[in-house]
Design an enzyme around this catalytic site. Structure first.
Site, PDB file in Angstrom:
ATOM      1  N   LYS A 157       0.820  -1.205  -0.058  1.00 27.23           N
ATOM      2  CA  LYS A 157      -0.073   0.022  -0.060  1.00 27.23           C
ATOM      3  C   LYS A 157       0.895   1.252  -0.131  1.00 27.23           C
ATOM      4  O   LYS A 157       1.342   1.642   1.152  1.00 27.23           O
ATOM      5  CB  LYS A 157      -0.823  -0.221   1.176  1.00 27.23           C
ATOM      6  CG  LYS A 157      -1.963   1.076   1.273  1.00 27.23           C
ATOM      7  CD  LYS A 157      -3.033   0.842   2.071  1.00 27.23           C
ATOM      8  CE  LYS A 157      -4.015   1.891   2.317  1.00 27.23           C
ATOM      9  NZ  LYS A 157      -4.981   2.145   1.212  1.00 27.23           N
TER      10      LYS A 157
HETATM   11  N1  PMP Z   1      -7.889  -1.828  -2.439  1.00 28.23           N
HETATM   12  C1  PMP Z   1      -7.339  -0.577  -2.456  1.00 28.23           C
HETATM   13  C2  PMP Z   1      -6.695  -0.168  -3.883  1.00 28.23           C
HETATM   14  C3  PMP Z   1      -7.264   0.181  -1.151  1.00 28.23           C
HETATM   15  O1  PMP Z   1      -6.923   1.435  -1.155  1.00 28.23           O
HETATM   16  C4  PMP Z   1      -8.270  -0.519  -0.338  1.00 28.23           C
HETATM   17  C5  PMP Z   1      -8.250   0.306   1.167  1.00 28.23           C
HETATM   18  N2  PMP Z   1      -7.001   0.496   1.588  1.00 28.23           N
HETATM   19  C6  PMP Z   1      -8.798  -1.698  -0.402  1.00 28.23           C
HETATM   20  C7  PMP Z   1      -8.717  -2.314  -1.496  1.00 28.23           C
HETATM   21  C8  PMP Z   1      -9.484  -2.362   0.844  1.00 28.23           C
HETATM   22  O2  PMP Z   1      -8.596  -2.654   1.741  1.00 28.23           O
HETATM   23  P1  PMP Z   1      -8.801  -2.578   3.343  1.00 28.23           P
HETATM   24  O3  PMP Z   1      -9.877  -3.346   3.486  1.00 28.23           O
HETATM   25  O4  PMP Z   1      -7.672  -3.193   3.986  1.00 28.23           O
HETATM   26  O5  PMP Z   1      -9.094  -1.079   3.780  1.00 28.23           O
END
Ligand code: PMP
Length: 320
Positions: A157
């Site tokens: 991320k």
């Molecule tokens: N995909 C992307 C590109 C994101 O930015 C997020 C948000 N963090 C998610 C999926 C969902 O991830 P999470 O459930 O860990 O927030």
């Protein structure tokens, strides 16, 4: 954004207005940051952070992929997150831990720039709109593809990934949709600009595999577990674009989006156009955690707000 009291920077809580970086910080020029989005909910049992451990772990995974050593342990960072929430006297908020390459040298190589760590929190409501939880959202398939696995790893991320997400999101909004769904470089369904995606057909749940240009979402993993607990079959597999249109239900998941039903894609009505039964069931299980504070799975970390006598109270007195 509403200003709050404190932001944590490199080990100390500083005043909101003092949390600044130099214009020649590496991150501004080359996108060299890794971050998390975490939520604290004001549950019936008190304020609690959802998936604190999992988010902090993913932050360290993202940093490792980019050869970035975070100068704190995971435990220290978890403590710092709790401290930041308490210092701002919030009972529900969004939490943004951020690791970035700061001052040092400018040039593509990030290794000569220092590693800075910050934690900010702010108040935040429903990400995709107030009625989204019940009524769902209208989305489109984006013309932009998701970052290819041999270019930028979607499993980290990292700040730079979100240039791709920004293109997807802006295109969707410009065309009158709440969100865009990106396909991967092979044309299979990947994810939204900030959410993972699921579809339901004949009682089985399908979602793209983690190797398919998606962020391995923490909400995604939790939803898979909740579904399995309910005896629902979940398949992590390749998903074609057209299977979205003929699904009985589609929903998106994320820390921000929680579990949001999708009522149309490219103006194709999904199922009946109403929130589907499986979506509703998973939402109710999720709600039981975030609203009722059900911690039977250990997914919540209760915040235990700081006593009112702590010095931060003075800050609010000054502001008022
Ligand atoms: N995909 C992307 C590109 C994101 O930015 C997020 C948000 N963090 C998610 C999926 C969902 O991830 P999470 O459930 O860990 O927030």
């Amino acid at each position: 954004m509403q200003k709050l009291a404190k932001i944590w920077m490199n080990g100390c809580l500083v005043d909101w207005d003092d949390a600044k970086i130099h214009i020649l910080s590496h991150v501004i020029h080359y996108g060299s940051s890794m971050f998390e989005g975490i939520r604290c909910y004001n549950t019936d049992k008190g304020p609690a952070i959802l998936f604190l451990k999992e988010h902090v772990r993913r932050l360290y995974d993202s940093a490792k992929i980019y050869r970035t050593d975070i100068p704190f342990t995971q435990l220290e960072l978890r403590e710092a997150i709790l401290e930041t929430v308490r210092a701002n006297r919030l009972t529900s908020c969004y939490i943004r831990p951020l690791v970035f390459r700061g001052e040092g040298a400018l040039g593509v190589n990030p290794l000569k720039s220092q590693v800075d760590v910050a934690i900010a929190v702010w108040e935040w409501g429903n990400y995709l709109g107030d009625s989204a939880w019940e009524n769902g959202v209208d989305v489109c398939v984006a013309s932009w593809r998701r970052i290819a696995p041999n270019t930028i790893p979607s499993g980290a991320k990292a700040g730079g990934n979100y240039l791709n997400s920004q293109l997807i999101k802006m295109e969707a909004l410009a065309d009158g949709y709440a969100e865009g769904i990106a396909l991967d470089m092979n044309g299979y369904v990947a994810e939204g600009s900030g959410e993972n995606i699921f579809l339901v057909r004949d009682g089985v749940i399908y979602t793209p595999m983690t190797a398919q240009s998606i962020l391995p979402g923490i909400t995604r993993r939790a939803v898979i577990e909740l579904a399995k607990e309910q005896g629902i079959e979940v398949k992590e597999t390749l998903i074609s674009r057209e299977s979205l249109y003929i699904a009985d239900e589609v929903f998106m998941t994320g820390t921000a989006a929680e579990i949001t039903p999708v009522r149309s894609i490219d103006r194709y009505k999904i199922g009946t156009g109403e929130r589907g039964d499986i979506t509703k069931l998973l939402q109710s299980k999720y709600y039981d955690i975030i609203k009722h504070g059900n911690n039977s799975r250990g997914w919540l970390t209760f915040v235990d707000p700081a006593p009112v006598s702590e010095p931060v109270a003075d800050y609010f007195a000054k502001e008022a």
